[in-house]
Scaffold this active site. Sequence first.
Site, PDB file in Angstrom:
ATOM      1  N   TYR A  59       0.845  -1.200   0.000  1.00  0.00           N
ATOM      2  CA  TYR A  59       0.000   0.000   0.000  1.00  0.00           C
ATOM      3  C   TYR A  59       0.887   1.260   0.000  1.00  0.00           C
ATOM      4  O   TYR A  59       1.869   1.344   0.754  1.00  0.00           O
ATOM      5  CB  TYR A  59      -0.896  -0.061   1.247  1.00  0.00           C
ATOM      6  CG  TYR A  59      -1.557   1.230   1.614  1.00  0.00           C
ATOM      7  CD1 TYR A  59      -2.392   1.892   0.721  1.00  0.00           C
ATOM      8  CD2 TYR A  59      -1.355   1.803   2.872  1.00  0.00           C
ATOM      9  CE1 TYR A  59      -3.002   3.079   1.069  1.00  0.00           C
ATOM     10  CE2 TYR A  59      -1.965   2.989   3.227  1.00  0.00           C
ATOM     11  CZ  TYR A  59      -2.788   3.625   2.312  1.00  0.00           C
ATOM     12  OH  TYR A  59      -3.382   4.804   2.661  1.00  0.00           O
ATOM     13  N   ASP A 131       1.012  -7.949   6.355  1.00  0.00           N
ATOM     14  CA  ASP A 131      -0.234  -7.194   6.391  1.00  0.00           C
ATOM     15  C   ASP A 131      -1.284  -8.102   5.751  1.00  0.00           C
ATOM     16  O   ASP A 131      -1.211  -8.421   4.561  1.00  0.00           O
ATOM     17  CB  ASP A 131      -0.048  -5.892   5.602  1.00  0.00           C
ATOM     18  CG  ASP A 131      -1.287  -5.006   5.610  1.00  0.00           C
ATOM     19  OD1 ASP A 131      -2.403  -5.546   5.660  1.00  0.00           O
ATOM     20  OD2 ASP A 131      -1.123  -3.780   5.533  1.00  0.00           O
TER      21      ASP A 131
HETATM   22  C1  LIG Z   1      -3.123  -3.146   2.816  1.00  0.00           C
HETATM   23  C2  LIG Z   1      -3.294  -1.904   3.632  1.00  0.00           C
HETATM   24  N1  LIG Z   1      -2.636  -1.800   4.804  1.00  0.00           N
HETATM   25  C3  LIG Z   1      -2.740  -0.689   5.582  1.00  0.00           C
HETATM   26  C4  LIG Z   1      -3.525   0.375   5.188  1.00  0.00           C
HETATM   27  C5  LIG Z   1      -3.617   1.590   6.085  1.00  0.00           C
HETATM   28  O1  LIG Z   1      -4.769   1.469   6.855  1.00  0.00           O
HETATM   29  P1  LIG Z   1      -5.567   2.720   7.474  1.00  0.00           P
HETATM   30  O2  LIG Z   1      -6.181   3.456   6.327  1.00  0.00           O
HETATM   31  O3  LIG Z   1      -6.565   2.055   8.365  1.00  0.00           O
HETATM   32  O4  LIG Z   1      -4.579   3.549   8.218  1.00  0.00           O
HETATM   33  C6  LIG Z   1      -4.236   0.303   3.986  1.00  0.00           C
HETATM   34  C7  LIG Z   1      -5.093   1.425   3.566  1.00  0.00           C
HETATM   35  O5  LIG Z   1      -5.577   1.500   2.449  1.00  0.00           O
HETATM   36  C8  LIG Z   1      -4.106  -0.866   3.183  1.00  0.00           C
HETATM   37  O6  LIG Z   1      -4.747  -0.985   2.013  1.00  0.00           O
END
Ligand SMILES: Cc1ncc(COP(=O)(O)O)c(C=O)c1O
Length: 245
Positions: A59, A131
């Site tokens: 991301y 993740d």
């Molecule tokens: C795979 C992934 N990890 C982390 C995040 C970050 O999360 P947050 O928007 O809840 O801070 C995102 C946000 O789009 C994401 O797609």
Amino acid sequence: MRWDYTRSGNPTREYLEKEIAYLEDGDAGFVFSSGLAAISTVFSIFDRDDHIIIGDSVYGGTYRLLNDYFTKHGLSFTTVDTRDLDAIKAAIQPNTRAIYFETLSNPLLKVTSVKKVSALAKEHGLLTIVDNTFLTPYLQQPLNLGAHIVIHSATKYLGGHSDVLAGLVVTKTPALSQQVGYLQNALGPTLAPEAANLVRRGIETLSLRMAREQQNALAIAEHLEASPLISSAHYPGLKRDPNFR
Ligand SMILES: Cc1ncc(COP(=O)(O)O)c(C=O)c1O
């Protein structure tokens, strides 16, 4: 007193922490104010001069956090396609401490084998941190495949209603739980109990939503793949996708 101050502990937040630890089959769960707050806290376990290998299609916000912010604090990163074990091996340095990737990447939906990367990481004494936002524990439990830490943006499937911003972390070992738990309280990026309750409510319908979401996603991907207006559609459920599973 166990619940004398909400940043340090709260029964509603603890319910969600135990729930996600159970779902991911880990030692302990931790709740954060966003997915990025969860990622920032996990990367704070490292020390100046540590090196971490990261997936090349994570991301964009994660990439920005690591390359703009954590590099200023002495960490270094090498970006590789984590589906390629030889590329990972070639990136390992004497100060490498971990390999980080998304189990299903955002936005290209690349699928990295948690089992293969974790086995390689183990050989080299590295942590595997993933993740798991896009798969959720409904589709894959990375700790059972060898990963050490799982992170979620609960803002997506776990929350499920687009009305809450939250992050979750699950650790495999008591030593990692101690480190992340210490930082959750010391840095303070945890979540208010009202928001934790919204994530708890979302998880109640996770299995129904994930099953339907996959049917819908496949129908959309097949439609796009067949369209003369679209040059390529990325979805690991499509037989022609290189990540097909
Ligand atoms: C795979 C992934 N990890 C982390 C995040 C970050 O999360 P947050 O928007 O809840 O801070 C995102 C946000 O789009 C994401 O797609």
